[in-house]
Design an enzyme around this catalytic site. Structure first.
Site, PDB file in Angstrom:
ATOM      1  N   ARG A   1      16.333  -0.272  -4.764  1.00 50.76           N
ATOM      2  CA  ARG A   1      15.139  -0.769  -5.446  1.00 50.76           C
ATOM      3  C   ARG A   1      15.377  -0.850  -6.952  1.00 50.76           C
ATOM      4  O   ARG A   1      14.970  -1.808  -7.603  1.00 50.76           O
ATOM      5  CB  ARG A   1      13.955   0.156  -5.133  1.00 50.76           C
ATOM      6  CG  ARG A   1      12.612  -0.373  -5.609  1.00 50.76           C
ATOM      7  CD  ARG A   1      11.454   0.312  -4.919  1.00 50.76           C
ATOM      8  NE  ARG A   1      11.467   0.067  -3.498  1.00 50.76           N
ATOM      9  CZ  ARG A   1      11.784   0.985  -2.585  1.00 50.76           C
ATOM     10  NH1 ARG A   1      12.068   2.221  -2.941  1.00 50.76           N
ATOM     11  NH2 ARG A   1      11.803   0.674  -1.312  1.00 50.76           N
TER      12      ARG A   1
ATOM     13  N   ASP B   1      10.193  -5.851   0.084  1.00 56.34           N
ATOM     14  CA  ASP B   1      10.483  -5.567   1.483  1.00 56.34           C
ATOM     15  C   ASP B   1      11.846  -4.906   1.524  1.00 56.34           C
ATOM     16  O   ASP B   1      12.817  -5.429   0.977  1.00 56.34           O
ATOM     17  CB  ASP B   1      10.464  -6.817   2.357  1.00 56.34           C
ATOM     18  CG  ASP B   1      10.328  -6.415   3.814  1.00 56.34           C
ATOM     19  OD1 ASP B   1       9.286  -5.824   4.172  1.00 56.34           O
ATOM     20  OD2 ASP B   1      11.261  -6.653   4.596  1.00 56.34           O
TER      21      ASP B   1
ATOM     22  N   HIS C   1       4.883   5.261  -2.825  1.00 56.23           N
ATOM     23  CA  HIS C   1       6.217   5.510  -3.412  1.00 56.23           C
ATOM     24  C   HIS C   1       6.662   4.283  -4.211  1.00 56.23           C
ATOM     25  O   HIS C   1       7.136   4.378  -5.332  1.00 56.23           O
ATOM     26  CB  HIS C   1       7.272   5.745  -2.330  1.00 56.23           C
ATOM     27  CG  HIS C   1       7.076   6.999  -1.553  1.00 56.23           C
ATOM     28  ND1 HIS C   1       7.491   8.215  -2.020  1.00 56.23           N
ATOM     29  CD2 HIS C   1       6.512   7.212  -0.342  1.00 56.23           C
ATOM     30  CE1 HIS C   1       7.195   9.138  -1.113  1.00 56.23           C
ATOM     31  NE2 HIS C   1       6.595   8.560  -0.099  1.00 56.23           N
ATOM     32  N   LYS C   2       6.506   3.124  -3.573  1.00 53.30           N
ATOM     33  CA  LYS C   2       6.911   1.886  -4.245  1.00 53.30           C
ATOM     34  C   LYS C   2       6.070   1.664  -5.496  1.00 53.30           C
ATOM     35  O   LYS C   2       6.592   1.299  -6.549  1.00 53.30           O
ATOM     36  CB  LYS C   2       6.711   0.689  -3.304  1.00 53.30           C
ATOM     37  CG  LYS C   2       7.627   0.654  -2.102  1.00 53.30           C
ATOM     38  CD  LYS C   2       7.330  -0.616  -1.301  1.00 53.30           C
ATOM     39  CE  LYS C   2       8.180  -0.730  -0.053  1.00 53.30           C
ATOM     40  NZ  LYS C   2       7.841  -1.945   0.721  1.00 53.30           N
TER      41      LYS C   2
ATOM     42  N   LYS D   1      17.701   8.876  -8.449  1.00 52.73           N
ATOM     43  CA  LYS D   1      17.492   7.822  -7.431  1.00 52.73           C
ATOM     44  C   LYS D   1      17.058   6.520  -8.114  1.00 52.73           C
ATOM     45  O   LYS D   1      17.513   5.435  -7.763  1.00 52.73           O
ATOM     46  CB  LYS D   1      16.451   8.269  -6.387  1.00 52.73           C
ATOM     47  CG  LYS D   1      16.268   7.216  -5.295  1.00 52.73           C
ATOM     48  CD  LYS D   1      15.216   7.537  -4.261  1.00 52.73           C
ATOM     49  CE  LYS D   1      15.010   6.300  -3.383  1.00 52.73           C
ATOM     50  NZ  LYS D   1      13.920   6.418  -2.427  1.00 52.73           N
TER      51      LYS D   1
ATOM     52  N   ARG E   1       0.845  -1.203   0.000  1.00 50.84           N
ATOM     53  CA  ARG E   1       0.000   0.000   0.000  1.00 50.84           C
ATOM     54  C   ARG E   1       0.875   1.246   0.000  1.00 50.84           C
ATOM     55  O   ARG E   1       0.404   2.345   0.193  1.00 50.84           O
ATOM     56  CB  ARG E   1      -0.930  -0.010   1.218  1.00 50.84           C
ATOM     57  CG  ARG E   1      -1.967  -1.111   1.138  1.00 50.84           C
ATOM     58  CD  ARG E   1      -3.091  -0.941   2.153  1.00 50.84           C
ATOM     59  NE  ARG E   1      -4.168  -1.860   1.847  1.00 50.84           N
ATOM     60  CZ  ARG E   1      -4.240  -3.101   2.311  1.00 50.84           C
ATOM     61  NH1 ARG E   1      -3.325  -3.569   3.110  1.00 50.84           N
ATOM     62  NH2 ARG E   1      -5.247  -3.876   1.965  1.00 50.84           N
TER      63      ARG E   1
ATOM     64  N   GLY F   1      11.287   8.199   3.666  1.00 49.95           N
ATOM     65  CA  GLY F   1      11.944   7.395   4.700  1.00 49.95           C
ATOM     66  C   GLY F   1      13.245   8.008   5.192  1.00 49.95           C
ATOM     67  O   GLY F   1      13.291   9.174   5.601  1.00 49.95           O
ATOM     68  N   TYR F   2      14.322   7.223   5.148  1.00 46.36           N
ATOM     69  CA  TYR F   2      15.617   7.659   5.682  1.00 46.36           C
ATOM     70  C   TYR F   2      16.463   8.390   4.639  1.00 46.36           C
ATOM     71  O   TYR F   2      17.635   8.689   4.897  1.00 46.36           O
ATOM     72  CB  TYR F   2      16.406   6.440   6.174  1.00 46.36           C
ATOM     73  CG  TYR F   2      15.707   5.660   7.275  1.00 46.36           C
ATOM     74  CD1 TYR F   2      15.844   6.048   8.606  1.00 46.36           C
ATOM     75  CD2 TYR F   2      14.913   4.549   6.985  1.00 46.36           C
ATOM     76  CE1 TYR F   2      15.217   5.342   9.618  1.00 46.36           C
ATOM     77  CE2 TYR F   2      14.282   3.835   7.988  1.00 46.36           C
ATOM     78  CZ  TYR F   2      14.433   4.236   9.304  1.00 46.36           C
ATOM     79  OH  TYR F   2      13.803   3.540  10.305  1.00 46.36           O
ATOM     80  N   ASP F   3      15.900   8.659   3.466  1.00 48.67           N
ATOM     81  CA  ASP F   3      16.682   9.270   2.382  1.00 48.67           C
ATOM     82  C   ASP F   3      17.486  10.507   2.803  1.00 48.67           C
ATOM     83  O   ASP F   3      18.646  10.643   2.413  1.00 48.67           O
ATOM     84  CB  ASP F   3      15.778   9.619   1.191  1.00 48.67           C
ATOM     85  CG  ASP F   3      15.462   8.402   0.337  1.00 48.67           C
ATOM     86  OD1 ASP F   3      16.153   7.379   0.503  1.00 48.67           O
ATOM     87  OD2 ASP F   3      14.535   8.472  -0.486  1.00 48.67           O
TER      88      ASP F   3
END
Ligand SMILES: O=c1[nH]c(=O)c2ncn([C@@H]3O[C@H](COP(=O)(O)OP(=O)(O)OP(=O)(O)O)[C@@H](O)[C@H]3O)c2[nH]1
Ligand SMILES: [Mg+2]
EC number: 3.6.1.66
Length: 386
Positions: A191, A79, A20-21, A185, A17, A163-165
């Site tokens: 990814r 994941d 971004h992905k 990116k 859900r 996230g941690y970017d």
């Protein structure tokens, strides 16, 4: 040609859900295969999936399976997370819920900075990891992993990504992942790397509608190591194999000999030609080991020979050093040695794929199938049309 299974689905589902992905997957699958990707918001009947695996791979497979069980189309799951060496690999599989609440990026980043307060610059190394699992309707699983090395910054920088970017500085560079454009990116992230491996694997197994791509495996200098050569040939399922010599075994026993162009190297005593011309994918390949042209000191003689035989692509070996560059409208490819690297850190081989718009992609891998950051896309006009 090896016969591949036909890909018959016009869409797949991403068991996530995370928007971004979803956006990244939609771009990849559309560009590569013309396939739509739907997220879990378009699928009824999927409850909360508990991510209790010990590894990224276990979680990715679990997520994909929970959705594949109720659908009859391919399902992919991602994941991913951050592993920090000074924290013994944390936050790892708990990256999304490091600070407690799922997906609270700001709290996760605050906690990470706090945990790293006393860690000096040299010990702040970290890796972004992405595991992808694809489950086909017949139950078959494809699992791949992409990694991106870097280190944890002392304070957040940049506003892109998620996230941690903002806290993740790229190895060998002074920028954080959040300071990169989304396009950049998408070229270098964990990814992106995993996605490329997944796309490679799908191309090995399936023939896609309207996909005219010809895939050629280029190997060299296996020096008697038949097992390594066989395993690379088995994995690649290429339309054709080019071997640039120094196989150092019985030439008739070379795997997939019927779809292999092979030449004799300076260590081969077999009745195999020293040079070959092979035509395929719309291009004219000139194949030689290279020792007769003194390629270890200069490519000049080989350049003249390539012109003489009107080659579009020259494949050579001998130096055990990977090389890929275009000169005067001709592409020169040395896949490196698949067993004994020289002038490069790992053993390598290359895969050449013809593109739709008169170009070729060259990708390098280790014999274990990991991507090597060499090669690229070259626009190449065939000198001699087929
Ligand atoms: O800065 C980042 N840039 C990235 O590129 C990246 N990729 C992953 N992560 C972190 O890892 C968690 C994934 O956890 P995760 O794989 O369980 O995903 P998720 O729970 O968001 O969605 P789902 O796919 O499970 O539904 C995320 O929340 C992030 O904290 C990233 N951080
Ligand atoms: Mg999750």
């Amino acid at each position: 040609m090896v016969s591949k299974q036909k890909w018959t689905w016009d869409k797949i589902v991403l068991a996530s859900r995370n928007e971004h992905k979803l956006r990244e997957f939609q771009a990849l699958f559309k560009r590569n295969f013309g396939i739509d990707v739907r997220g879990l918001n378009d699928v009824d009947g999927v409850g909360n999936i508990v991510e209790d695996g010990k590894t990224f791979e276990e979680n990715a497979v679990k997520k994909a399976k929970s959705v594949a069980n109720i659908l009859n189309i391919p399902v992919v799951a991602d994941d991913s997370g951050l592993t920090v060496d000074a924290l013994g690999g944390a936050p790892g599989v708990y990256s999304a819920r490091y600070a407690g609440e799922h997906g609270d990026d700001a709290a996760n980043n605050r906690k990470l900075l706090h945990e790293m307060e006393r860690v000096v610059a040299e010990e702040r190394t970290a890796t972004f990891v992405c595991a992808l699992a694809l489950i086909l309707p017949d139950g078959e699983e494809i699992v791949v992993r992409g990694e991106c090395p870097g280190r944890i910054a002392f304070r957040p920088r940049g506003t892109n990504g998620f996230g941690y970017d903002p806290l993740f500085e790229l190895e060998g560079r002074s920028v954080t992942m959040a300071e990169l454009s989304p396009q950049e990116k998408d070229q270098i992230s964990h990814r992106a790397k995993a996605m490329q491996l997944l796309a490679d694997e799908l191309r090995r197994r399936f023939e896609f509608e309207g996909d005219e791509t010809v895939r050629i495996l280029i190997v060299s200098d296996n020096h008697g190591e038949e097992k390594v050569l066989s395993s690379v040939i088995r994995r690649e399922v290429a339309d054709h194999v080019i071997h640039c010599g120094d196989f150092c075994t019985d030439a008739d026993a070379l795997p997939n000999r019927e779809r292999m162009t092979v030449v004799r190297g300076n260590c081969d005593f077999e009745a195999v030609k020293e040079e070959e011309i092979w035509e395929g994918g719309g291009y004219r390949f000139f194949v030689t080991h290279g020792h007769r042209y003194g390629i270890k000191s200069s490519l000049t003689s080989l350049l003249y020979r390539a012109e003489e035989v009107a080659a579009d692509i020259v494949c050579f070996g001998h130096s055990h050093t990977p090389y890929c560059s275009a000169h005067g409208g001709c592409l020169f490819v040395n896949p490196g040695s698949v067993v004994q690297p020289r002038g490069y850190t790992v053993p390598t081989y290359a895969v050449l794929e013809t593109g739709d718009e008169g170009g070729v992609d060259i990708t390098y891998y280790t014999p274990g199938g990991e991507l090597v950051p060499l090669g690229g896309t070259y626009s190449l006009k065939a000198k001699k049309p087929e």
